[in-house]
Write an enzyme that holds these catalytic residues in place. Structure first.
Site, PDB file in Angstrom:
ATOM      1  N   SER A  39       0.753  -1.289  -0.084  1.00 22.58           N
ATOM      2  CA  SER A  39      -0.088   0.050  -0.154  1.00 22.58           C
ATOM      3  C   SER A  39       0.948   1.238  -0.002  1.00 22.58           C
ATOM      4  O   SER A  39       1.683   1.435  -0.955  1.00 22.58           O
ATOM      5  CB  SER A  39      -1.056  -0.132   1.259  1.00 22.58           C
ATOM      6  OG  SER A  39      -2.042   0.579   0.796  1.00 22.58           O
ATOM      7  N   ASP A 160      -5.593  -4.052  -2.010  1.00 22.58           N
ATOM      8  CA  ASP A 160      -4.607  -3.435  -1.164  1.00 22.58           C
ATOM      9  C   ASP A 160      -3.897  -4.930  -0.455  1.00 22.58           C
ATOM     10  O   ASP A 160      -4.217  -5.615   0.137  1.00 22.58           O
ATOM     11  CB  ASP A 160      -5.460  -2.922   0.142  1.00 22.58           C
ATOM     12  CG  ASP A 160      -4.812  -2.396   1.235  1.00 22.58           C
ATOM     13  OD1 ASP A 160      -3.473  -2.410   1.086  1.00 22.58           O
ATOM     14  OD2 ASP A 160      -5.201  -2.449   2.252  1.00 22.58           O
TER      15      ASP A 160
END
Length: 286
Positions: A39, A160
């Site tokens: 991320s 993610d």
């Protein structure tokens, strides 16, 4: 520094702490041979590898009030709170150019963690796996559920990386790193609480039971990983850099003053520990 990894946690806007920490490492000419991030950690890590000292500050702070960066208008128009095309196309290719040549010519290994929506398991892409598609894989790692669309890559459906492996130290160890520097985006003592998921979430991702399961156990994985990191820190195998003060920045933050303060805190925190860090990395004082 051989067999030493740099592990970068995500955390959305809290990633400006990592941006500041990396800025100071770059100032000092400290580059580790292996970087792994998820991320926001992957986003910041890419500019560290490309040797662009001020790019993370510009991308994370200077453009935050740009209407295409983060707005409810984005969400209404495109079903994404962050403007993913803006972040991973216009910014790196036009407004705040990413130095692709420097990145691809750098000798460091750069590993990006993502979550496979079908299995719910983490997948790690190394340089040889994503080749010239670094922006696509970093985008996938940064695509948060509900506020960004899934990313199709390598015949997989990805989201993610922080969902399935929020602090990927064990992957770094698996890749042969006996010592690791870990940059966290939460202050000491933080414990992740279970998240509650409403009917909308389950309905939206009903095709991806693996993803739902990964999100349900995310807090457990996170807390167990933190415990492991602190155990390894006591043994001298891990050097932890974490915010020295309570973090007041949320996952989605638009306050430039708060973001700038956290960025400065990242720089200051590394400055305070740079000598023991050099010792840990066996670098002679410069």
């Amino acid at each position: 520094m051989k067999n030493t990894g740099l592990v970068l946690e995500g955390g959305g806007s809290r990633g400006v702490y990592t941006a500041g920490a990396l800025r100071y490492l770059m100032e000092q000419g400290i580059y580790l041979p292996y970087i792994i991030g998820v991320s926001a950690g992957a986003c910041n890590g890419s500019s560290y590898v490309s040797r662009q000292m001020d790019r993370n500050r510009a991308v994370n702070i200077d453009y935050i009030d740009h209407p295409e960066y983060l707005s409810f208008r984005n969400f209404i128009k495109k079903r994404q709170l962050f403007g993913m095309d803006f972040l991973f196309d216009r910014l790196p290719n036009e407004l705040e150019p990413f130095d692709f040549d420097a990145f691809y010519n750098a000798k460091e290994e750069f590993v990006v963690g993502v979550t496979d929506c079908i299995s719910g398991e983490p997948i790690f892409y190394k340089r040889k796996d994503y080749a010239k598609d670094v922006l696509t894989i970093v985008r996938a790692s940064s695509s948060l559920p509900l506020i960004a669309p899934v990313v199709h890559f390598d015949n997989r459906i990805l989201l993610d990386g922080g969902i399935s492996d929020p602090i990927p130290i064990k992957q770094s160890e698996k890749d042969g790193n006996r010592k690791n520097v870990v940059i966290l985006t939460r202050d000491k003592g933080y414990v992740k609480e279970p998240q509650s998921f409403g009917w909308y979430f389950r309905k939206k991702y009903k095709k991806y039971p693996g993803l739902v399961k990964a999100l349900e156990k995310r807090h457990t994985v996170y807390n167990e990983t933190l415990k492991y990191i602190y155990e390894e820190e006591k043994k001298g195998n891990v050097f932890v850099i974490r915010p020295s003060e309570k973090v007041e920045v949320g996952r989605i933050e638009r306050d430039k003053e708060k973001l700038t303060a956290l960025y400065q805190q990242g720089m200051e925190d590394v400055k305070k520990v740079v000598e023991p860090l050099r010792e840990f990395l066996s670098i002679n004082n410069q």
